[in-house]
Design a protein around this motif. Structure first.
Motif, PDB file in Angstrom:
ATOM      1  N   GLY A  82       0.847  -1.261  -0.094  1.00 60.62           N
ATOM      2  CA  GLY A  82      -0.037   0.068  -0.008  1.00 60.62           C
ATOM      3  C   GLY A  82       0.859   1.275   0.235  1.00 60.62           C
ATOM      4  O   GLY A  82       1.577   1.421   0.960  1.00 60.62           O
ATOM      5  N   VAL A  83       0.765   2.205  -1.095  1.00 61.84           N
ATOM      6  CA  VAL A  83       1.366   3.332  -1.050  1.00 61.84           C
ATOM      7  C   VAL A  83       0.436   4.502  -1.124  1.00 61.84           C
ATOM      8  O   VAL A  83      -0.861   4.357  -1.112  1.00 61.84           O
ATOM      9  CB  VAL A  83       2.171   3.357  -2.163  1.00 61.84           C
ATOM     10  CG1 VAL A  83       3.225   2.279  -1.953  1.00 61.84           C
ATOM     11  CG2 VAL A  83       1.542   3.308  -3.718  1.00 61.84           C
ATOM     12  N   HIS A  84       0.954   5.701  -1.451  1.00 66.11           N
ATOM     13  CA  HIS A  84       0.236   6.947  -1.554  1.00 66.11           C
ATOM     14  C   HIS A  84      -0.646   7.377  -0.169  1.00 66.11           C
ATOM     15  O   HIS A  84      -1.491   7.812  -0.214  1.00 66.11           O
ATOM     16  CB  HIS A  84      -0.928   6.793  -2.738  1.00 66.11           C
ATOM     17  CG  HIS A  84      -1.207   8.071  -3.088  1.00 66.11           C
ATOM     18  ND1 HIS A  84      -2.222   8.898  -2.768  1.00 66.11           N
ATOM     19  CD2 HIS A  84      -0.776   8.782  -4.424  1.00 66.11           C
ATOM     20  CE1 HIS A  84      -2.304  10.086  -3.657  1.00 66.11           C
ATOM     21  NE2 HIS A  84      -1.576  10.017  -4.400  1.00 66.11           N
ATOM     22  N   TRP A  85       0.258   7.413   0.827  1.00 62.28           N
ATOM     23  CA  TRP A  85      -0.078   7.590   2.322  1.00 62.28           C
ATOM     24  C   TRP A  85       1.104   8.005   3.138  1.00 62.28           C
ATOM     25  O   TRP A  85       2.262   7.933   2.659  1.00 62.28           O
ATOM     26  CB  TRP A  85      -0.871   6.458   2.820  1.00 62.28           C
ATOM     27  CG  TRP A  85      -0.033   5.504   3.262  1.00 62.28           C
ATOM     28  CD1 TRP A  85       0.565   4.745   2.517  1.00 62.28           C
ATOM     29  CD2 TRP A  85       0.594   5.130   4.518  1.00 62.28           C
ATOM     30  NE1 TRP A  85       1.415   3.483   3.182  1.00 62.28           N
ATOM     31  CE2 TRP A  85       1.779   4.103   4.294  1.00 62.28           C
ATOM     32  CE3 TRP A  85       0.646   5.820   5.766  1.00 62.28           C
ATOM     33  CZ2 TRP A  85       2.227   3.676   5.623  1.00 62.28           C
ATOM     34  CZ3 TRP A  85       1.377   5.556   6.790  1.00 62.28           C
ATOM     35  CH2 TRP A  85       2.280   4.206   6.762  1.00 62.28           C
ATOM     36  N   GLY A  86       0.820   8.931   4.248  1.00 64.29           N
ATOM     37  CA  GLY A  86       1.747   9.433   5.246  1.00 64.29           C
ATOM     38  C   GLY A  86       2.825  10.226   4.753  1.00 64.29           C
ATOM     39  O   GLY A  86       3.775  10.148   5.757  1.00 64.29           O
ATOM     40  N   THR A  87       2.876  10.683   3.606  1.00 63.63           N
ATOM     41  CA  THR A  87       4.136  11.257   3.181  1.00 63.63           C
ATOM     42  C   THR A  87       3.870  12.983   2.974  1.00 63.63           C
ATOM     43  O   THR A  87       4.331  13.866   3.536  1.00 63.63           O
ATOM     44  CB  THR A  87       4.675  10.752   1.867  1.00 63.63           C
ATOM     45  OG1 THR A  87       4.985   9.323   2.215  1.00 63.63           O
ATOM     46  CG2 THR A  87       5.832  11.531   1.710  1.00 63.63           C
ATOM     47  N   PHE A  88       2.773  13.051   2.114  1.00 63.82           N
ATOM     48  CA  PHE A  88       2.221  14.445   2.027  1.00 63.82           C
ATOM     49  C   PHE A  88       0.758  14.525   2.307  1.00 63.82           C
ATOM     50  O   PHE A  88       0.166  13.631   1.886  1.00 63.82           O
ATOM     51  CB  PHE A  88       2.411  14.745   0.389  1.00 63.82           C
ATOM     52  CG  PHE A  88       3.736  14.900  -0.078  1.00 63.82           C
ATOM     53  CD1 PHE A  88       4.641  15.908  -0.012  1.00 63.82           C
ATOM     54  CD2 PHE A  88       4.121  13.797  -1.108  1.00 63.82           C
ATOM     55  CE1 PHE A  88       5.819  15.972  -0.293  1.00 63.82           C
ATOM     56  CE2 PHE A  88       5.512  13.742  -1.647  1.00 63.82           C
ATOM     57  CZ  PHE A  88       6.423  14.807  -1.326  1.00 63.82           C
ATOM     58  N   PRO A 113      -7.914  15.498   3.891  1.00 64.78           N
ATOM     59  CA  PRO A 113      -8.480  15.554   5.300  1.00 64.78           C
ATOM     60  C   PRO A 113      -8.401  14.149   6.021  1.00 64.78           C
ATOM     61  O   PRO A 113      -9.558  13.786   6.314  1.00 64.78           O
ATOM     62  CB  PRO A 113      -9.697  16.320   5.254  1.00 64.78           C
ATOM     63  CG  PRO A 113     -10.325  16.142   4.110  1.00 64.78           C
ATOM     64  CD  PRO A 113      -9.058  15.998   3.282  1.00 64.78           C
ATOM     65  N   GLU A 114      -7.542  13.574   6.109  1.00 60.30           N
ATOM     66  CA  GLU A 114      -7.176  12.329   6.995  1.00 60.30           C
ATOM     67  C   GLU A 114      -6.214  12.302   7.948  1.00 60.30           C
ATOM     68  O   GLU A 114      -5.237  12.990   7.466  1.00 60.30           O
ATOM     69  CB  GLU A 114      -7.143  11.169   5.899  1.00 60.30           C
ATOM     70  CG  GLU A 114      -5.809  11.112   5.236  1.00 60.30           C
ATOM     71  CD  GLU A 114      -5.910  10.375   3.881  1.00 60.30           C
ATOM     72  OE1 GLU A 114      -4.912   9.590   3.695  1.00 60.30           O
ATOM     73  OE2 GLU A 114      -7.122  10.345   3.249  1.00 60.30           O
ATOM     74  N   ALA A 115      -6.360  11.603   8.969  1.00 61.42           N
ATOM     75  CA  ALA A 115      -5.162  11.395   9.873  1.00 61.42           C
ATOM     76  C   ALA A 115      -4.094  10.453   9.217  1.00 61.42           C
ATOM     77  O   ALA A 115      -4.201   9.807   8.415  1.00 61.42           O
ATOM     78  CB  ALA A 115      -5.634  10.888  11.182  1.00 61.42           C
ATOM     79  N   ILE A 116      -2.949  10.834   9.366  1.00 57.49           N
ATOM     80  CA  ILE A 116      -1.652  10.459   8.989  1.00 57.49           C
ATOM     81  C   ILE A 116      -1.681   8.850   8.828  1.00 57.49           C
ATOM     82  O   ILE A 116      -1.299   8.186   7.864  1.00 57.49           O
ATOM     83  CB  ILE A 116      -0.370  10.706   9.536  1.00 57.49           C
ATOM     84  CG1 ILE A 116       0.826  10.388   8.550  1.00 57.49           C
ATOM     85  CG2 ILE A 116      -0.064  10.513  10.934  1.00 57.49           C
ATOM     86  CD1 ILE A 116       2.315  11.200   9.039  1.00 57.49           C
ATOM     87  N   ASN A 117      -2.197   8.021   9.883  1.00 60.01           N
ATOM     88  CA  ASN A 117      -2.097   6.683   9.800  1.00 60.01           C
ATOM     89  C   ASN A 117      -3.526   5.917   9.422  1.00 60.01           C
ATOM     90  O   ASN A 117      -3.397   4.968   9.645  1.00 60.01           O
ATOM     91  CB  ASN A 117      -1.762   6.285  11.389  1.00 60.01           C
ATOM     92  CG  ASN A 117      -0.333   6.370  11.523  1.00 60.01           C
ATOM     93  OD1 ASN A 117       0.605   6.523  10.493  1.00 60.01           O
ATOM     94  ND2 ASN A 117       0.220   6.783  12.613  1.00 60.01           N
ATOM     95  N   GLU A 118      -4.463   6.791   9.188  1.00 58.10           N
ATOM     96  CA  GLU A 118      -5.660   6.514   8.862  1.00 58.10           C
ATOM     97  C   GLU A 118      -5.742   5.386   7.571  1.00 58.10           C
ATOM     98  O   GLU A 118      -6.451   4.133   7.725  1.00 58.10           O
ATOM     99  CB  GLU A 118      -6.839   7.520   8.422  1.00 58.10           C
ATOM    100  CG  GLU A 118      -8.156   7.245   8.666  1.00 58.10           C
ATOM    101  CD  GLU A 118      -9.101   8.432   8.838  1.00 58.10           C
ATOM    102  OE1 GLU A 118     -10.247   8.373   8.917  1.00 58.10           O
ATOM    103  OE2 GLU A 118      -8.429   9.601   8.935  1.00 58.10           O
ATOM    104  N   PRO A 119      -5.094   5.512   6.571  1.00 57.13           N
ATOM    105  CA  PRO A 119      -5.360   4.497   5.293  1.00 57.13           C
ATOM    106  C   PRO A 119      -4.789   3.100   5.978  1.00 57.13           C
ATOM    107  O   PRO A 119      -5.573   2.337   5.713  1.00 57.13           O
ATOM    108  CB  PRO A 119      -4.423   5.129   4.440  1.00 57.13           C
ATOM    109  CG  PRO A 119      -4.405   6.674   4.593  1.00 57.13           C
ATOM    110  CD  PRO A 119      -4.429   6.789   6.134  1.00 57.13           C
TER     111      PRO A 119
END
Length: 346
Positions: free
Chosen positions: A289-295, A299-305
């Motif tokens: 899983g990618v496209h999360w937690g970097t930029f 509006p989602e929390a950083i670890n939500e995905p």
């Protein structure tokens, strides 16, 4: 080099198709909300460069960078998530780098815009010699022209992207091979890059939309294919099944973030549930899983995905070690698969 704010040349004459009207590319499965950011005013888009959509993210996430091996021979496969959608895949003696982004901000300028909170998991100077670069589209969180030019000067890799991207990259003195969906670029016997349909849009400048083609990729490989969905919304959710026709998928790279978990979805990005559905349609053995937690794009929390992904995998009765998220820089050696593409007994 020219600034990313300079005017980008329009792609040369191309025949009309089910996804190109002679001037602009479009999603043949219908836009179904995929305009999203595309439909925002220029003022609103520029404003969001200065005011991120959520202020719950930390300013910095500690990362311990790693140094990948120089080469990985044979059917062994070594994967390193570098951050956001940047992934290094090493197999068959090839070093494949996907959507390389090292810049600090996902923006046309580096003095303003959405700032990286997770540092790259591999320092640029620690990258092994790169043979093949795959560029999914021209948005700033996927296209870092500064680092791509630096990479070209250092390694002279083969750069493959969608139609029109060759013209855009030539503006930065970066040679690239551009192809349409369904077309392929041979690498060597048994290994080729196929461009796959994705559901998205493009704009390297806010006033010039859809003049380059967004794409996913399949790299055909002995021992099972590599698949990267690119940046995609769900659309008709048939793009993964179409890509699976190229042969067994050993390893898939699927986006799980920037999904608008708490606001109406734009149609530009899939979330964890769609990613799990695509994983099933691909009949993939393993996925990252990618496209999360970097930029901080939505509006989602950083670890939500990753949290939503864990729930989606449990609901689909898929073992969590088959579809993972990793920390930036953390290597993952992908197990071999059986001849029929199924997960080999371990």
């Amino acid at each position: 080099m020219a600034s990313g704010c300079d005017k980008t040349p329009i792609p040369g004459p191309l025949p009309k198709s089910d996804h190109f009207d002679g001037q602009h590319f479009f999603n043949p499965d219908g836009d179904q909300g995929s305009g999203g950011e595309q439909k925002k005013s220029t003022f609103r888009m520029v404003r969001e460069l200065f005011y991120p959509p959520d202020h719950s993210w930390p300013k910095h996430v500690p990362v311990t960078p790693t140094r990948p091996p120089a080469r990985v021979a044979g059917q062994a496969m070594h994967v390193t998530w570098i951050g956001h959608s940047t992934v290094l895949v090493q197999t068959q003696g090839l070093n494949i780098l996907i959507d390389p982004v090292w810049h600090e901000r996902a923006a046309p300028v580096q003095w303003a815009g959405i700032k990286r909170v997770r540092e790259p998991g591999v320092r640029f100077d620690d990258l092994p010699r790169i043979d093949l670069v795959l560029i999914s589209h021209d948005h700033y969180d996927h296209l870092d022209t500064h680092i791509l030019h630096k990479l070209w000067q250092r390694d002279r890799p083969l750069i493959v992207a969608g139609l029109g991207m060759d013209r855009l990259l030539a503006h930065y003195a970066i040679p690239a091979v551009a192809r349409d969906w369904g077309q392929s670029v041979p690498i060597r016997p048994g290994i080729a890059v196929i461009l796959d349909r994705a559901h998205h849009w493009s704009a390297h400048r806010y006033d010039k939309h859809d003049q380059t083609l967004w794409t996913g990729f399949t790299v055909t490989l002995p021992g099972g294919n590599l698949y990267y969905a690119g940046d995609t919304g769900p659309g008709d959710m048939k793009w993964a099944a179409q890509a699976a026709r190229a042969g067994p998928v050993r390893f898939a790279i699927l986006p799980i973030g920037a999904y608008h978990f708490h606001t109406p979805p734009s149609g530009n990005h899939i979330g964890p549930e769609d990613a799990v559905q695509a994983f099933g349609q691909l009949h993939a053995a393993y996925a990252l899983g990618v496209h999360w937690g970097t930029f901080e794009l939505t509006p989602e929390a950083i670890n939500e995905p990753p949290q939503h992904l864990a729930k989606a995998l449990a609901a689909a009765h898929i073992a969590p070690d088959r579809f993972r998220v990793t920390e930036a820089g953390q290597p993952w050696d992908i197990p071999a698969i059986a001849a029929d593409g199924s997960v080999a007994a371990r």
